[in-house]
Design a protein around this motif. Structure first.
Motif, PDB file in Angstrom:
ATOM      1  N   GLN A 194      57.214  67.211 -12.211  1.00  0.00           N
ATOM      2  CA  GLN A 194      56.256  68.308 -12.329  1.00  0.00           C
ATOM      3  C   GLN A 194      54.945  67.914 -13.001  1.00  0.00           C
ATOM      4  O   GLN A 194      54.146  68.772 -13.370  1.00  0.00           O
ATOM      5  CB  GLN A 194      56.889  69.494 -13.065  1.00  0.00           C
ATOM      6  CG  GLN A 194      57.286  69.246 -14.515  1.00  0.00           C
ATOM      7  CD  GLN A 194      58.724  68.816 -14.666  1.00  0.00           C
ATOM      8  OE1 GLN A 194      59.221  68.045 -13.861  1.00  0.00           O
ATOM      9  NE2 GLN A 194      59.402  69.319 -15.693  1.00  0.00           N
ATOM     10  N   GLU A 228      51.263  67.184 -13.593  1.00  0.00           N
ATOM     11  CA  GLU A 228      50.118  67.770 -12.903  1.00  0.00           C
ATOM     12  C   GLU A 228      49.161  66.692 -12.400  1.00  0.00           C
ATOM     13  O   GLU A 228      48.633  66.782 -11.300  1.00  0.00           O
ATOM     14  CB  GLU A 228      49.376  68.730 -13.846  1.00  0.00           C
ATOM     15  CG  GLU A 228      48.193  69.412 -13.193  1.00  0.00           C
ATOM     16  CD  GLU A 228      47.588  70.497 -14.047  1.00  0.00           C
ATOM     17  OE1 GLU A 228      46.353  70.548 -14.169  1.00  0.00           O
ATOM     18  OE2 GLU A 228      48.357  71.307 -14.606  1.00  0.00           O
ATOM     19  N   ASP A 245      49.225  63.147 -17.684  1.00  0.00           N
ATOM     20  CA  ASP A 245      49.738  64.259 -18.487  1.00  0.00           C
ATOM     21  C   ASP A 245      50.035  63.801 -19.912  1.00  0.00           C
ATOM     22  O   ASP A 245      50.403  62.644 -20.157  1.00  0.00           O
ATOM     23  CB  ASP A 245      51.016  64.813 -17.857  1.00  0.00           C
ATOM     24  CG  ASP A 245      50.734  65.691 -16.648  1.00  0.00           C
ATOM     25  OD1 ASP A 245      49.764  65.405 -15.928  1.00  0.00           O
ATOM     26  OD2 ASP A 245      51.481  66.653 -16.426  1.00  0.00           O
ATOM     27  N   VAL A 260      60.281  65.630 -21.645  1.00  0.00           N
ATOM     28  CA  VAL A 260      59.687  66.704 -20.842  1.00  0.00           C
ATOM     29  C   VAL A 260      60.629  67.904 -20.824  1.00  0.00           C
ATOM     30  O   VAL A 260      61.796  67.780 -20.437  1.00  0.00           O
ATOM     31  CB  VAL A 260      59.422  66.227 -19.400  1.00  0.00           C
ATOM     32  CG1 VAL A 260      58.807  67.353 -18.575  1.00  0.00           C
ATOM     33  CG2 VAL A 260      58.520  65.000 -19.411  1.00  0.00           C
ATOM     34  N   PRO A 307      62.414  71.140 -19.516  1.00  0.00           N
ATOM     35  CA  PRO A 307      62.696  71.610 -18.157  1.00  0.00           C
ATOM     36  C   PRO A 307      61.812  72.803 -17.806  1.00  0.00           C
ATOM     37  O   PRO A 307      61.530  73.654 -18.653  1.00  0.00           O
ATOM     38  CB  PRO A 307      64.179  72.020 -18.224  1.00  0.00           C
ATOM     39  CG  PRO A 307      64.463  72.230 -19.673  1.00  0.00           C
ATOM     40  CD  PRO A 307      63.572  71.280 -20.415  1.00  0.00           C
ATOM     41  N   GLU A 308      61.359  72.825 -16.581  1.00  0.00           N
ATOM     42  CA  GLU A 308      60.475  73.899 -16.145  1.00  0.00           C
ATOM     43  C   GLU A 308      61.259  75.199 -16.011  1.00  0.00           C
ATOM     44  O   GLU A 308      62.323  75.238 -15.394  1.00  0.00           O
ATOM     45  CB  GLU A 308      59.841  73.526 -14.803  1.00  0.00           C
ATOM     46  CG  GLU A 308      58.614  74.323 -14.457  1.00  0.00           C
ATOM     47  CD  GLU A 308      57.836  73.697 -13.323  1.00  0.00           C
ATOM     48  OE1 GLU A 308      56.601  73.665 -13.395  1.00  0.00           O
ATOM     49  OE2 GLU A 308      58.466  73.233 -12.360  1.00  0.00           O
ATOM     50  N   ARG A 309      60.731  76.244 -16.632  1.00  0.00           N
ATOM     51  CA  ARG A 309      61.391  77.546 -16.558  1.00  0.00           C
ATOM     52  C   ARG A 309      60.678  78.421 -15.539  1.00  0.00           C
ATOM     53  O   ARG A 309      59.453  78.500 -15.519  1.00  0.00           O
ATOM     54  CB  ARG A 309      61.392  78.223 -17.925  1.00  0.00           C
ATOM     55  CG  ARG A 309      62.274  77.513 -18.955  1.00  0.00           C
ATOM     56  CD  ARG A 309      62.286  78.275 -20.268  1.00  0.00           C
ATOM     57  NE  ARG A 309      60.953  78.304 -20.869  1.00  0.00           N
ATOM     58  CZ  ARG A 309      60.548  79.230 -21.731  1.00  0.00           C
ATOM     59  NH1 ARG A 309      61.342  80.217 -22.069  1.00  0.00           N
ATOM     60  NH2 ARG A 309      59.332  79.181 -22.254  1.00  0.00           N
ATOM     61  N   ILE A 310      61.473  79.079 -14.696  1.00  0.00           N
ATOM     62  CA  ILE A 310      60.910  79.933 -13.653  1.00  0.00           C
ATOM     63  C   ILE A 310      61.450  81.351 -13.804  1.00  0.00           C
ATOM     64  O   ILE A 310      62.660  81.563 -13.927  1.00  0.00           O
ATOM     65  CB  ILE A 310      61.262  79.407 -12.251  1.00  0.00           C
ATOM     66  CG1 ILE A 310      60.727  77.979 -12.063  1.00  0.00           C
ATOM     67  CG2 ILE A 310      60.698  80.323 -11.170  1.00  0.00           C
ATOM     68  CD1 ILE A 310      61.129  77.352 -10.749  1.00  0.00           C
ATOM     69  N   SER A 353      46.822  79.897 -11.302  1.00  0.00           N
ATOM     70  CA  SER A 353      47.097  79.346 -12.629  1.00  0.00           C
ATOM     71  C   SER A 353      46.009  79.706 -13.630  1.00  0.00           C
ATOM     72  O   SER A 353      44.842  79.867 -13.278  1.00  0.00           O
ATOM     73  CB  SER A 353      47.249  77.819 -12.553  1.00  0.00           C
ATOM     74  OG  SER A 353      46.110  77.216 -11.978  1.00  0.00           O
ATOM     75  N   GLY A 402      50.474  79.200 -17.892  1.00  0.00           N
ATOM     76  CA  GLY A 402      51.341  78.812 -16.786  1.00  0.00           C
ATOM     77  C   GLY A 402      50.729  79.130 -15.437  1.00  0.00           C
ATOM     78  O   GLY A 402      49.517  79.275 -15.289  1.00  0.00           O
ATOM     79  N   TYR A 436      55.916  80.322 -13.405  1.00  0.00           N
ATOM     80  CA  TYR A 436      56.302  79.074 -14.079  1.00  0.00           C
ATOM     81  C   TYR A 436      55.818  79.135 -15.510  1.00  0.00           C
ATOM     82  O   TYR A 436      54.613  79.251 -15.755  1.00  0.00           O
ATOM     83  CB  TYR A 436      55.714  77.876 -13.362  1.00  0.00           C
ATOM     84  CG  TYR A 436      56.229  77.697 -11.966  1.00  0.00           C
ATOM     85  CD1 TYR A 436      57.283  76.835 -11.689  1.00  0.00           C
ATOM     86  CD2 TYR A 436      55.660  78.391 -10.882  1.00  0.00           C
ATOM     87  CE1 TYR A 436      57.758  76.665 -10.391  1.00  0.00           C
ATOM     88  CE2 TYR A 436      56.135  78.244  -9.590  1.00  0.00           C
ATOM     89  CZ  TYR A 436      57.177  77.363  -9.353  1.00  0.00           C
ATOM     90  OH  TYR A 436      57.653  77.213  -8.074  1.00  0.00           O
TER      91      TYR A 436
END
Length: 262
Positions: A70, A72, A127, A171, A173-176, A233, A238, A261
């Motif tokens: 993820q 960027e 990043d 990193v 974890p990406e939360r959705i 964005s 987010g 996100y």
């Protein structure tokens, strides 16, 4: 080799033209020398411009490098189509910058400012993963030694720097969060206000101020129409993606499923 003029015929924006032209220069070099070349770090919008163009060059293979999925900002590796990806050394390094920040409040901006303060250009930095008393910076392989020697303080606090492996990257974890919503129209201000849970008037002000990006590019038009897979964005808040359209409600409003996100 390839028709540069044809590939760039649709480009009108001067900044976009420079990005594409410099990348095509690297493509020519890779094909001429029969070895990989690499772009600087590119944001998602820049990569979205380049990918369809690179896809048209039949004897070219390319791959994105960012150290984690993820990320960027990523570099694109360019190589002849017969080249084995396994032989390409990833053009990135991860530097861990640590200091005793107990009495200082340091942010992403502080670390980035300190790195750029050494004379390094932004396009050589990927990043930054910020943790407690440290920053894990993904940088171009070719500047890691310079940065290690030149960067000694962040926000007046002495720091130590060491290169670490990709496995030590911390990193999160990406939360959705999925949001079901209805909107009167698919205008940017309407969809964004639903996704970021704010009023449409406040969102319109954010858009006018240049704080909102649509598909990674600043968008100042509140009435811009958005659609499935478009990404909205706001820095620090987010991003929101339109996941599904579910038809219309009894009152004629458009039913959406949004992915936020966090």
């Amino acid at each position: 080799m390839f028709d540069r003029e044809k590939l760039m015929s649709h480009v009108e924006d001067e900044e976009e033209e420079l990005t594409i032209a410099s990348t095509l220069d690297k493509v020519e070099l890779a094909l001429k020398r029969h070895e990989p070349t690499f772009t600087n770090f590119l944001n998602p919008y820049q990569r979205s411009l380049l990918n369809p163009i690179l896809d048209q060059i039949y004897d070219l293979k390319y791959r994105e490098y960012g150290k984690f999925k993820q990320a960027e900002r990523k570099r694109i590796g360019l190589m002849p189509d017969y080249y084995m990806l396994e032989l390409v050394e990833e053009p990135l390094a991860v530097l861990e910058i640590k200091g005793n920040f107990k009495f200082e409040s340091v942010s992403h901006r502080d670390f980035l400012g300190a790195i750029l303060g050494t004379g390094i250009k932004r396009e050589m930095v990927g990043d930054l993963v910020i943790g407690s008393n440290k920053c894990q910076a993904i940088v171009a392989e070719e500047i890691k030694e310079y940065l290690t020697l030149q960067l000694d303080k962040v926000h007046r606090v002495p720091v130590d720097i060491e290169e670490i492996s990709q496995e030590r990257l911390e990193v999160a974890p990406e939360r959705i969060k999925k949001i079901k919503s209805t909107v009167a129209s698919l205008r940017l201000d309407s969809v964004a206000s639903s996704g970021f849970t704010t009023s449409r008037s406040k969102m319109a002000k954010e858009i006018k101020a240049g704080n909102v990006k649509l598909n990674w590019k600043v968008e100042n038009d509140s009435a811009k129409i958005v659609d499935i897979d478009d990404i909205i964005s706001i820095r620090g808040r987010g991003r929101v993606e339109i996941d599904k359209r579910l038809g219309k409600s009894r009152k004629g409003r458009i039913k959406l499923v949004l992915k936020r996100y966090i």
